[in-house]
Design an enzyme around this catalytic site. Structure first.
Site, PDB file in Angstrom:
ATOM      1  N   GLY A  36       0.881  -0.918   0.038  1.00 54.85           N
ATOM      2  CA  GLY A  36      -0.184  -0.078  -0.025  1.00 54.85           C
ATOM      3  C   GLY A  36       0.769   1.243   0.032  1.00 54.85           C
ATOM      4  O   GLY A  36       2.065   1.143  -0.033  1.00 54.85           O
ATOM      5  N   TYR A 140      -3.789 -19.346  -3.105  1.00 56.33           N
ATOM      6  CA  TYR A 140      -4.451 -17.972  -3.044  1.00 56.33           C
ATOM      7  C   TYR A 140      -6.116 -18.281  -2.530  1.00 56.33           C
ATOM      8  O   TYR A 140      -6.572 -17.938  -1.584  1.00 56.33           O
ATOM      9  CB  TYR A 140      -4.462 -17.179  -3.837  1.00 56.33           C
ATOM     10  CG  TYR A 140      -5.465 -15.851  -4.136  1.00 56.33           C
ATOM     11  CD1 TYR A 140      -5.382 -15.048  -2.975  1.00 56.33           C
ATOM     12  CD2 TYR A 140      -6.582 -15.872  -4.719  1.00 56.33           C
ATOM     13  CE1 TYR A 140      -6.064 -13.851  -2.973  1.00 56.33           C
ATOM     14  CE2 TYR A 140      -7.355 -14.677  -4.715  1.00 56.33           C
ATOM     15  CZ  TYR A 140      -7.164 -13.851  -3.994  1.00 56.33           C
ATOM     16  OH  TYR A 140      -8.019 -12.675  -3.354  1.00 56.33           O
TER      17      TYR A 140
END
Ligand code: UDP
Length: 326
Positions: A36, A140
């Site tokens: 981020g 995932y």
């Protein structure tokens, strides 16, 4: 409400923080900045740190009386999860459990979880509803499904209530142009197509044109980031009002092939660019389209920006802005 947004410096989290703030809620972002950007957190308070840090969580939950937690701090690349499953299970499962344990310790009962269409694996039918079997085909997808299971067990044992939202293809950008997608490396189709349109990339490669679809390219259900965030807000309101633990599929129910998407992108941007044909990418189902009727019926969710042209226009406005300084 006072809300902790974990992963609030990322693509989806940063849009969520803005929406919560605009709706009058008090937001704290917790993000370790692994993927981020601090400057993407434009609203509320920012705390740099990791969900694996028990003492930091203890302090955060002691200092603040949160009504709920939204969790966006996951690794999201399918291919990477196949190469590095340990990293995925550590962060997406084990570290999520540290966060959930802290919530239980501090009596915070409402949790919104970013799940994924990848929990379904290769679909038996589309559109995919909640009754569809969940058989992930990569670490995932497994990591997200494991958390869905943990959440059901935590509800049963500790009364922690949750809404899991299974995203199909999150796309688009803040309609105000303030926020957008900034993945490094970028692997998603829409930003890559728009980078080809803006000249940041020389071309775009279509991964496989021999699928069992009308034009041979994969079909996906693209959902605008703001519509996705509005479902999170509805989910939290549902829990805070005493609602039950739920899992919902979330998309527009509209499937677009890669070729169709590229044609619309050329129209929206007014740019022509080179499109190459490449090999299939491992693990791509031919068609992923959501049936979101349960989310609409039970939480009253209604997408505001369902058209792919609008999604692409907002993403294009961001690409034009970001390509200047990114
Ligand atoms: N895709 C493609 N070229 C690219 C990136 C993606 O053809 O450079 C395809 C990908 O194989 C899939 C679709 O575009 O069929 C959407 O991929 P994306 O990674 O955006 O999302 P996913 O569906 O994997 O969540």
């Amino acid at each position: 409400m006072k809300v902790l947004v974990v992963g609030g410096a990322g693509y989806i989290g940063s849009h969520m923080v803005k929406m919560l703030n605009k709706a009058g809620h008090d937001v704290i972002t917790l993000d370790n900045l692994s993927n981020g950007y601090k400057d993407a957190v434009k609203y509320g308070e920012f705390v740099e740190g990791d969900i694996a840090d028990e003492s930091l969580l203890d302090k955060l939950f002691s200092d603040n009386n949160f009504d709920g937690v939204m969790h966006f701090a996951s690794y999201i690349q399918v291919g990477e999860s196949v190469e590095k499953p340990s990293m995925y299970y550590r962060n997406n499962v084990s570290n999520t459990q540290v966060l959930l344990d802290a919530m239980v310790d501090h009596g915070v009962k409402s949790f919104i979880f970013s799940s994924t269409a990848a929990t379904f694996g290769e679909p038996d039918y589309t559109p995919i509803d909640e009754a569809h079997s969940q058989k992930p085909i990569n670490p995932y997808g497994h990591s997200k499904l494991m958390v869905e299971q943990i959440l059901r067990d935590f509800d049963h044992a500790y009364g922690l209530k949750s809404v899991s939202l299974r995203y199909f293809n999150a796309a688009g950008a803040d309609p105000d142009g303030e926020l957008g997608e900034r993945h490094i490396p970028e692997t998603h189709l829409i930003p890559l197509v728009l980078q080809a349109a803006s000249g940041r990339r020389d071309n775009i490669t279509i991964f496989g044109a021999d699928y069992d679809t009308p034009d041979g390219t994969c079909i996906r259900d693209y959902i605008h980031i703001n519509d996705l965030c509005s479902a999170h807000l509805l989910g939290l309101e549902h829990l805070v009002a005493g609602g039950e633990t739920k899992a919902y599929n979330m998309g527009n129910g509209l499937g677009y092939s890669i070729k169709e998407l590229i044609d619309i992108a050329k129209e929206v941007t007014g740019k022509d660019f080179t499109v190459l044909m490449g090999e299939r990418r491992d693990g791509d189902p031919a068609r992923l389209v959501a049936d979101s009727s349960l989310l609409q019926k039970e939480l009253g969710w209604k997408p505001e920006f369902a058209g792919l042209d609008v999604i692409l226009r907002h993403a294009w406005e961001w690409e034009l802005k970001y390509s200047e300084w990114g």
